[in-house]
Scaffold this active site. Sequence first.
Site, PDB file in Angstrom:
ATOM      1  N   HIS A 173       4.205  -8.527 -10.418  1.00  0.00           N
ATOM      2  CA  HIS A 173       5.570  -8.668  -9.900  1.00  0.00           C
ATOM      3  C   HIS A 173       5.881  -7.644  -8.821  1.00  0.00           C
ATOM      4  O   HIS A 173       6.873  -7.778  -8.116  1.00  0.00           O
ATOM      5  CB  HIS A 173       6.571  -8.518 -11.052  1.00  0.00           C
ATOM      6  N   ASP A 382       9.673  -3.273  -2.327  1.00  0.00           N
ATOM      7  CA  ASP A 382      10.041  -4.107  -3.480  1.00  0.00           C
ATOM      8  C   ASP A 382       9.165  -5.358  -3.454  1.00  0.00           C
ATOM      9  O   ASP A 382       9.000  -5.967  -2.384  1.00  0.00           O
ATOM     10  CB  ASP A 382      11.523  -4.517  -3.363  1.00  0.00           C
TER      11      ASP A 382
END
Length: 475
Positions: A173, A382
């Site tokens: 992720h 991110d």
Amino acid sequence: MSSSAEASAATSGESQFVVVANRLPVDRVTNPDGSEGWTRSPGGLVSALAPVMRKQDGSWVGWVGSPDEAPEPFHSDGMDLVAVALSAQEIQDFYEGFSNATLWPLYHDVIVPAEFHREWWDSYVQVNRRFASAAAEVAAEGAIVWVQDYQLQLVPMQLREMRPDLRIGFFLHIPFPPKELFAQLPWRRQIIEGLLGADLVGFQREGAVGNFLDIAAKYTSARPISSNQVAVDGRRVTAGAFPISLEVEEIERLVDDESVQARAQSIREELGSPARVLLGVDRLDYTKGIRHRLKAWSELLADGDVTPQDAVFVQVATPSRERVDAYAALRDEIELEVGHINGEYGTIGSPPIHYLHSTYDRRELVAMFMAADVAVVTPLRDGMNLVAKEYVAARVDNRGTVVLSEFAGAADHLTGSVLVNPHDIDGLKAALLEALHMPEREQERRMRAMRAEVKDHDVAWWADTFVTCLRDECQ
Ligand code: ADP
Ligand code: G6P
């Protein structure tokens, strides 16, 4: 989220579809009245996977979030959950240590230095093996097992050794770093060999796929057989980019709900009905660029480009990993800066920034999204950033703007946002002003395009694409 969990029949050895993640989608909490209950776990992984699992007949293997607890398999919020216990020492060494003070900073461009400790690594190996054993126990013959994220990178190979009949996928992720950073890791070969136990290794962005394949070729015996496949011990391992997303209908249903609409209205009123509301919603994490956006906001106030009557900034910061030093230090810094801004530029009843160090339910978050004119999403790095996509999903009125870091995976998809380099404070100030003053027609044009993108590529699309690729070898 239901506050109680019902016991259900053991799922051992029967699940055709198993998700393995460090956390279960629910955390054990003690309510103010002393009773025990469950609350939704923080973070994008759970936000994305929970809706996928609710629609699947499968099991989720993970940790309940507190030491030494592993209730019998139970059913909660439409999911079958299988708990893995972590001791207090393992929480320190495996979770706070190797996962969040070694891997997390290393994979996020070493925004803070990564620490390397051999006892943390030993704990990582041991805990990964426990997750692999738990998955091996619940998975049916030939089942699909989908392992999640940086905390469990050894599980694919450990599980393959226990259960060669399984089809194993892995999804990361968070970003996967370039060779130059990854090479610092004393256990770099073991980590890659762990991942190569999967049939399919998925990442958020194409760049990460390239990094992984380069590193696999350099540090292991894996040999490239095509642009996205390597051969390992006579097996084929595929790597690919599968950008994660969210369940758009869940958010649209909440937007449709009259009580959520009323709450959005009252948030505006409680804020003093300013002309504009800017909103940041993040886990309190140094990767999120919260300090950078506060600096830009403070300078805009100092320069007189905005006043607290024109606009207020609401910063929601979910408590996260509070016993890891860098997180505790960040909290102090942010709270000092918020105090400074309000002390310097606020008046009675008009603080220029509202800071909320708390977790909220989905209804309240969606009401906040509906009440905000500008979503401010400025991570320094991110994997994706679901908050940006959630804001877009909530703007069924096609109003509002997103100020988005080019270093978030979401920047590849939300091209109608105002893109920024969060390190460039002048650029960030200009982006905030551009977003605050964007004409309504322009907001609408951009928001329509971004909503179409998020609806076309929702979380069901993400999960289907990954699982189809895993089942059919993605030929
Ligand atoms: P990360 O996974 O790094 O935390 P994401 O932006 O991808 O970052 O995902 C964060 C998820 O957590 C989103 O679904 C967001 O709505 C949720 N979230 C963030 N802050 C809060 C909060 N204060 N209360 C409840 N949920 C939150
Ligand atoms: C990110 C990570 C997840 C993690 C979540 C919350 O989304 O990718 O793996 O679960 O943050 O962090 P925590 O340490 O509280 O599990």
